[in-house]
Scaffold this motif. Structure first.
Motif, short mmCIF file in Angstrom:
data_model
loop_
_atom_site.label_atom_id
_atom_site.label_comp_id
_atom_site.label_asym_id
_atom_site.label_seq_id
_atom_site.Cartn_x
_atom_site.Cartn_y
_atom_site.Cartn_z
N TYR A 77 0.79 -1.26 -0.11
CA TYR A 77 0.01 -0.24 0.06
C TYR A 77 0.75 1.34 -0.16
O TYR A 77 2.14 0.88 0.04
N GLU A 78 0.23 2.25 -0.03
CA GLU A 78 1.01 3.62 0.03
C GLU A 78 1.87 3.86 1.12
O GLU A 78 3.18 4.08 1.03
N THR A 79 1.47 3.66 2.47
CA THR A 79 2.39 3.57 3.66
C THR A 79 2.77 2.60 4.23
O THR A 79 3.58 2.63 5.05
N PHE A 80 2.39 1.19 3.90
CA PHE A 80 2.77 0.01 4.66
C PHE A 80 2.77 -1.09 3.78
O PHE A 80 2.07 -1.02 2.48
N ILE A 81 3.40 -2.14 4.06
CA ILE A 81 3.25 -3.46 3.17
C ILE A 81 2.63 -4.60 4.03
O ILE A 81 3.23 -4.62 5.16
N ILE A 82 1.84 -5.12 3.62
CA ILE A 82 0.93 -6.06 4.32
C ILE A 82 1.34 -7.40 3.61
O ILE A 82 1.29 -7.82 2.65
N ASN A 83 1.39 -8.39 4.74
CA ASN A 83 1.65 -9.94 4.53
C ASN A 83 0.14 -10.47 4.76
O ASN A 83 -0.02 -10.67 6.06
N LEU A 84 -0.79 -10.70 3.83
CA LEU A 84 -1.94 -11.14 4.11
C LEU A 84 -2.35 -12.76 4.21
O LEU A 84 -2.09 -13.10 3.06
#
Length: 137
Positions: A77-84
């Protein structure tokens, strides 16, 4: 460098083969988009324990999880990286209640694509729809 967040999501299916979809509230990050309910994995917590805790907190019900990950997706995402990490579950106690979300709905797999999903959830949604299609063939 962007912050990386490990998040678990519950793919909760009922006895009618419908999937629980949760609408993010306007106050949440990535507002008014649909997602599978869940949340961040705390340090030292395994993903299955984290998911059971999050569903208990968010939906006020208890789930039993499968022992494998259904979908593993990393999205920037614009402000963070997600490992879903999406995991299939079923409710063993209680009825899901929208505490943090604006709305909860049950949908058939073939109707999942009608919702506006948070980008990180889309691969799991597509996998669920394809799973249904392969069962029909």
């Amino acid at each position: 460098m962007k912050k990386q967040v490990k998040v678990v999501a519950a793919i909760i299916e009922n006895e009618k083969d419908e999937i629980l979809c949760a609408l993010r509230s306007p106050e949440m990050s990535i507002p008014t988009m649909w997602e599978f309910p869940g949340g961040k994995v705390e340090q030292g917590e395994d993903i299955f324990t984290a998911l059971k805790r999050e569903i208990d907190e968010e939906l006020q019900c208890k789930v039993e999880t499968e022992t494998s990950i259904f979908n593993d997706n990393t999205h920037e995402y614009e402000t963070f990286i997600i490992n879903l990490l999406s995991i299939k579950c079923r409710i063993i106690e209680g009825t899901p209640t929208a505490n943090e979300h604006s709305k909860l709905i049950w949908l058939n797999r073939e109707n999942l694509s009608s919702l506006k999903w948070a980008p990180a959830d889309i691969p799991a949604v597509e996998q669920l729809i394809n799973e249904k299609n392969s069962l029909l063939k």
